[in-house]
Design an enzyme around this catalytic site. Structure first.
Site, PDB file in Angstrom:
ATOM      1  CE1 TYR A 276       5.025   3.980   7.890  1.00  0.00           C
ATOM      2  CE2 TYR A 276       4.890   3.727  10.258  1.00  0.00           C
ATOM      3  CZ  TYR A 276       4.276   3.807   9.039  1.00  0.00           C
ATOM      4  OH  TYR A 276       2.918   3.717   8.949  1.00  0.00           O
TER       5      TYR A 276
ATOM      6  CG  HIS B 185       4.403   4.944   4.339  1.00  0.00           C
ATOM      7  ND1 HIS B 185       3.570   5.636   5.192  1.00  0.00           N
ATOM      8  CD2 HIS B 185       3.783   3.751   4.131  1.00  0.00           C
ATOM      9  CE1 HIS B 185       2.517   4.903   5.487  1.00  0.00           C
ATOM     10  NE2 HIS B 185       2.606   3.745   4.849  1.00  0.00           N
TER      11      HIS B 185
ATOM     12  CG  HIS C 239       0.375   1.392  12.455  1.00  0.00           C
ATOM     13  ND1 HIS C 239       1.130   2.500  12.712  1.00  0.00           N
ATOM     14  CD2 HIS C 239       0.788   0.946  11.249  1.00  0.00           C
ATOM     15  CE1 HIS C 239       1.968   2.702  11.695  1.00  0.00           C
ATOM     16  NE2 HIS C 239       1.785   1.771  10.807  1.00  0.00           N
TER      17      HIS C 239
ATOM     18  CG  HIS D  93      -3.699   0.931   4.728  1.00  0.00           C
ATOM     19  ND1 HIS D  93      -3.371  -0.274   5.255  1.00  0.00           N
ATOM     20  CD2 HIS D  93      -2.672   1.761   5.043  1.00  0.00           C
ATOM     21  CE1 HIS D  93      -2.205  -0.177   5.872  1.00  0.00           C
ATOM     22  NE2 HIS D  93      -1.759   1.038   5.741  1.00  0.00           N
TER      23      HIS D  93
ATOM     24  CG  HIS E 145      -0.173   0.241   2.527  1.00  0.00           C
ATOM     25  ND1 HIS E 145       0.210  -0.785   3.356  1.00  0.00           N
ATOM     26  CD2 HIS E 145       0.287   1.367   3.142  1.00  0.00           C
ATOM     27  CE1 HIS E 145       0.843  -0.308   4.415  1.00  0.00           C
ATOM     28  NE2 HIS E 145       0.914   1.000   4.300  1.00  0.00           N
TER      29      HIS E 145
ATOM     30  CD  GLU F 200       3.766   0.681   7.225  1.00  0.00           C
ATOM     31  OE1 GLU F 200       3.131   1.141   6.250  1.00  0.00           O
ATOM     32  OE2 GLU F 200       3.241   0.457   8.323  1.00  0.00           O
TER      33      GLU F 200
END
Lengths: 303, 100
Positions: free
Chosen positions: A251, A210, A242, A196, A150, A261
């Site tokens: 990251y 990112h 997260h 996502h 993503h 990431e």
């Protein structure tokens, strides 16, 4: 019908060879070709299509474009009509605009990111094959990231770009971050079954925060952290979890300063899942659930 | 290589550069919380400084964040600036968080 995944990203690199070395030896992608303009195409070991990452030499770093794959060529006709009907300028690209890629559409988000849609790409297959496959190949290098996962786009007015993805491209919203007044700061949008495929956050127009590679689990994230540290790769945040998306994450920065990431876990959202809301006072645990705080570079550094 | 002195204005803080360190690496070690530590690759431009006096070698930096004109004016990205003499520098953007 519609978009089936974030199929690839093309990035501008200050030192092409340094980036090729990094994405092969540390990330563990493989080079699949180089075109007459010098662009280098790479893929992960678990991706069927020709490539998902394209590197180009430039004196200005950043994202050249992101490409989403649609299910059928008819989808390209559908999206061209839909985008043009909403006043978005769409350019039709002949097959071969990238190695192995069929016809494509090119347009911009309201924040100025180039977006491609394509239906067909030459398939070269996954490294373990499709008949009685082993779970992973023997010749993994470095982290051995299996796939591109993503990306996070920056936009001064994130709502406008989110509207394009939701209303014109058919994305669903898994989670959002809002101000005390209810204004959108960021949104996590999906077409697959991950929280996502693309996200949008308040930030400088046209830049990205990112792009991410998927890993299998927490163990692989820890192993990736070792490999990054052994190779002196600057780490921005993590390993951590997260709150937003529940993903397990690190990251770090590629040789041009573009944030990468590695991401594992998360939950499975559905089109009918209610949107999960984060309030801006909880950004800390949203990004870094363990420390509950965000390092300044995370919210100020874009490429 | 020498241990050059780097003075940060307008604070007047003076730190000592260790051999092989970028200006950003020195500040991160010896004066944390003045510059934001970003990509450390010459890409993001968050550690931009003005070199008020002295000489530093500057590596590859994204022209989107440091233009040729800015280079001529003595601007630099601290992560890619390596002292070749004592330096006086001024940060363009300062960190808000104490820890770099």
């Amino acid at each position: 019908m519609g978009i089936i995944r974030a199929g690839g990203i093309k990035i501008r690199c200050l030192d092409l060879q340094a980036s090729v070395d990094y994405y092969t030896k540390i990330i563990g992608f493989k080079v699949v070709g180089q075109d007459k303009d010098g662009n280098v195409y790479l893929k992960g070991w678990d991706e069927f299509d020709h490539h998902s990452l394209t590197l180009m030499q430039s004196d200005k770093i950043g994202m050249e474009h992101v490409a989403f794959k649609v299910e059928t060529p008819d989808d390209l006709v559908f999206f061209r009509n839909k985008l043009e009907g909403a006043g978005v300028k769409v350019t039709k690209l002949a097959a071969g605009s990238e190695m192995g890629m069929g016809e494509a559409l090119l347009f911009q988000t309201p924040a100025g990111h180039n977006v491609k849609l394509y239906a067909e790409m030459e398939q070269v297959g996954i490294d373990v094959g499709t008949t009685n496959p082993h779970p992973w190949p023997d010749d993994i290098q470095g982290i051995g990231a299996p796939i591109f996962d993503h990306l996070l786009l920056a936009a001064q007015d994130p709502q406008k770009t989110v509207d394009l993805f939701q209303h014109l491209l058919g994305f669903w919203m898994a989670e959002r971050l809002i101000t005390k007044n209810g204004d959108l700061i960021a949104a996590w949008l999906f077409r697959t079954n991950t929280p996502h495929d693309v996200a949008v956050i308040a930030g400088p127009d046209g830049k990205i925060h990112h792009f991410a590679f998927q890993l299998e689990d927490w163990y692989q994230v820890g192993r990736a952290a070792d490999i990054l540290a052994k190779n002196g790769v600057p780490i921005d945040a993590g390993p951590t979890r997260h709150g937003i998306t529940r993903g397990l994450t690190i990251y770090f920065f590629d040789p041009s300063g573009i944030r990468n990431e590695v991401y594992a876990g998360g939950y499975m959202p559905y089109p009918d899942s209610p949107v999960i809301t984060w309030t801006e006072d909880q950004l800390g645990p949203g990004i870094n659930f363990f420390s509950g705080s965000v390092n300044e570079s995370f919210t100020t550094v874009f490429a | 290589m020498s241990n050059w002195k780097i003075r940060i204005e307008p604070d007047g803080i003076e730190v000592e550069s260790w051999p092989g360190e970028s200006v950003l690496a020195t500040l991160r070690r010896a004066a944390p919380g003045i510059l934001i530590v970003g990509c450390r690759r010459g890409g993001c431009g968050i550690c931009k400084i003005k070199v008020v006096s002295g000489k530093a070698t500057l590596g590859l930096c994204s022209a989107a964040e440091l233009t040729a004109e800015e280079r001529e004016q003595g601007m630099a990205l601290a992560c890619k600036a390596y002292p070749e003499s004592d330096l006086v520098i001024e940060p363009v953007r300062r960190a808000k968080q104490k820890l770099a």
